[in-house]
Design a protein around this motif. Sequence first.
Motif, PDB file in Angstrom:
ATOM      1  N   TYR A 136      52.129  35.823  50.931  1.00  0.00           N
ATOM      2  CA  TYR A 136      52.116  36.227  49.533  1.00  0.00           C
ATOM      3  C   TYR A 136      51.700  37.688  49.363  1.00  0.00           C
ATOM      4  O   TYR A 136      51.685  38.203  48.242  1.00  0.00           O
ATOM      5  N   SER A 148      40.207  47.886  38.117  1.00  0.00           N
ATOM      6  CA  SER A 148      41.515  47.695  38.749  1.00  0.00           C
ATOM      7  C   SER A 148      41.414  46.830  40.007  1.00  0.00           C
ATOM      8  O   SER A 148      42.291  45.986  40.265  1.00  0.00           O
ATOM      9  N   ALA A 187      42.403  39.219  41.417  1.00  0.00           N
ATOM     10  CA  ALA A 187      42.856  38.082  40.612  1.00  0.00           C
ATOM     11  C   ALA A 187      44.361  37.868  40.768  1.00  0.00           C
ATOM     12  O   ALA A 187      44.835  36.731  40.861  1.00  0.00           O
ATOM     13  N   HIS A 188      45.122  38.973  40.848  1.00  0.00           N
ATOM     14  CA  HIS A 188      46.574  38.873  41.031  1.00  0.00           C
ATOM     15  C   HIS A 188      46.912  38.270  42.391  1.00  0.00           C
ATOM     16  O   HIS A 188      47.798  37.402  42.498  1.00  0.00           O
ATOM     17  N   ILE A 189      46.194  38.700  43.428  1.00  0.00           N
ATOM     18  CA  ILE A 189      46.450  38.183  44.774  1.00  0.00           C
ATOM     19  C   ILE A 189      46.076  36.701  44.865  1.00  0.00           C
ATOM     20  O   ILE A 189      46.780  35.901  45.495  1.00  0.00           O
ATOM     21  N   LYS A 190      44.989  36.334  44.216  1.00  0.00           N
ATOM     22  CA  LYS A 190      44.575  34.935  44.204  1.00  0.00           C
ATOM     23  C   LYS A 190      45.628  34.068  43.532  1.00  0.00           C
ATOM     24  O   LYS A 190      45.940  32.970  44.016  1.00  0.00           O
ATOM     25  N   GLN A 191      46.184  34.557  42.429  1.00  0.00           N
ATOM     26  CA  GLN A 191      47.224  33.807  41.736  1.00  0.00           C
ATOM     27  C   GLN A 191      48.503  33.737  42.568  1.00  0.00           C
ATOM     28  O   GLN A 191      49.175  32.700  42.630  1.00  0.00           O
ATOM     29  N   ALA A 192      48.840  34.837  43.262  1.00  0.00           N
ATOM     30  CA  ALA A 192      50.031  34.855  44.119  1.00  0.00           C
ATOM     31  C   ALA A 192      49.882  33.886  45.286  1.00  0.00           C
ATOM     32  O   ALA A 192      50.847  33.218  45.682  1.00  0.00           O
ATOM     33  N   ASP A 213      50.325  45.356  47.557  1.00  0.00           N
ATOM     34  CA  ASP A 213      49.028  44.674  47.507  1.00  0.00           C
ATOM     35  C   ASP A 213      48.093  45.194  48.588  1.00  0.00           C
ATOM     36  O   ASP A 213      46.897  45.408  48.347  1.00  0.00           O
ATOM     37  N   LYS A 258      46.831  48.614  47.589  1.00  0.00           N
ATOM     38  CA  LYS A 258      45.795  48.524  46.552  1.00  0.00           C
ATOM     39  C   LYS A 258      44.462  48.065  47.129  1.00  0.00           C
ATOM     40  O   LYS A 258      43.402  48.567  46.742  1.00  0.00           O
ATOM     41  N   HIS A 281      41.151  43.226  39.023  1.00  0.00           N
ATOM     42  CA  HIS A 281      42.446  42.699  38.584  1.00  0.00           C
ATOM     43  C   HIS A 281      43.375  42.462  39.773  1.00  0.00           C
ATOM     44  O   HIS A 281      44.157  41.504  39.782  1.00  0.00           O
ATOM     45  N   THR A 282      43.300  43.337  40.770  1.00  0.00           N
ATOM     46  CA  THR A 282      44.130  43.166  41.968  1.00  0.00           C
ATOM     47  C   THR A 282      43.758  41.889  42.707  1.00  0.00           C
ATOM     48  O   THR A 282      44.639  41.129  43.141  1.00  0.00           O
TER      49      THR A 282
END
Length: 277
Positions: A219, A199, A205-210, A224, A227, A202-203
């Motif tokens: 962002y 998890s 990776a999500h923050i990097k994409q945001a 976030d 987490k 994945h968090t």
Amino acid sequence: MELFIVDEHTEHYLALQAGGDSDRGLLTGVLGGAGGCASVGLTLMLAMQGIFDPIMLTLGICLFLVPFLWETLRPLPLPILFNRRTREVYFDHDGELFHTPWDGISAVANEFQLAGAQIGSMQSASLEIRVCKFKQPEKALMISLGAPFGKSLALQKSFWEYIRAYMNNGPYFDEHGNHSESDSFVKSQLAVRFKMSDSFKHTLAHIKQAKKEAGGKNYLGSSDVAKLILEPMLYPLDRIKEFTYSIAKHRSRNLWPSVVTERLKANGPTTRLVDLE
């Protein structure tokens, strides 16, 4: 489509989860990951100050060891096995061996709805096969290939095609079910199953994409930040839970009768149980 039920996908057999105990290892993770790590960490902090507390260290070890032994020594429910080498299916029912040949097998799918005041209407579909008791073929069972709740008929048919592709075209196949020398598609299906220990990855990776999509603007949301703080703290708990479950699963393999275990080996006999009967 693999419906998160496949426990092992190997060259010789496919194992489907059967029964409960999906939370096996949680107690060890909570007590050993949280309490045990805290006790051992406190012991190390005191030791750095020249104070050694054996009671605190013993408590930390016990918080991990006692639930770990309790959860790994209790056998897990044995999976439903599809053996490619002998082309048959094995199932354990309360210590009794049931089986059926793959050639000529039929699957039964039923679609229904559950309705209630609290849950509303829930679409469900079951997928079952018929198996007979070893050496007593007059005794038969209908076994469910996974829980039916929340699944549609299309999903269950899709999962049956996954099993058919494995038994007829496998062990590896492409997105159309045709034989493939590469296991890349199969691995992509198995990788969909979420692991709690991943998890935090994945968090990030999500923050990097945001961050990339925000173009330099703020962002990070409150969720976030939460987490980023909580998930590293829960990582030991999740890893210990997964490790405990894997040990319990490995030990449970020895509970199969010898006529099954020897047929799961790469150089084992290829005769079917129905041939022995």
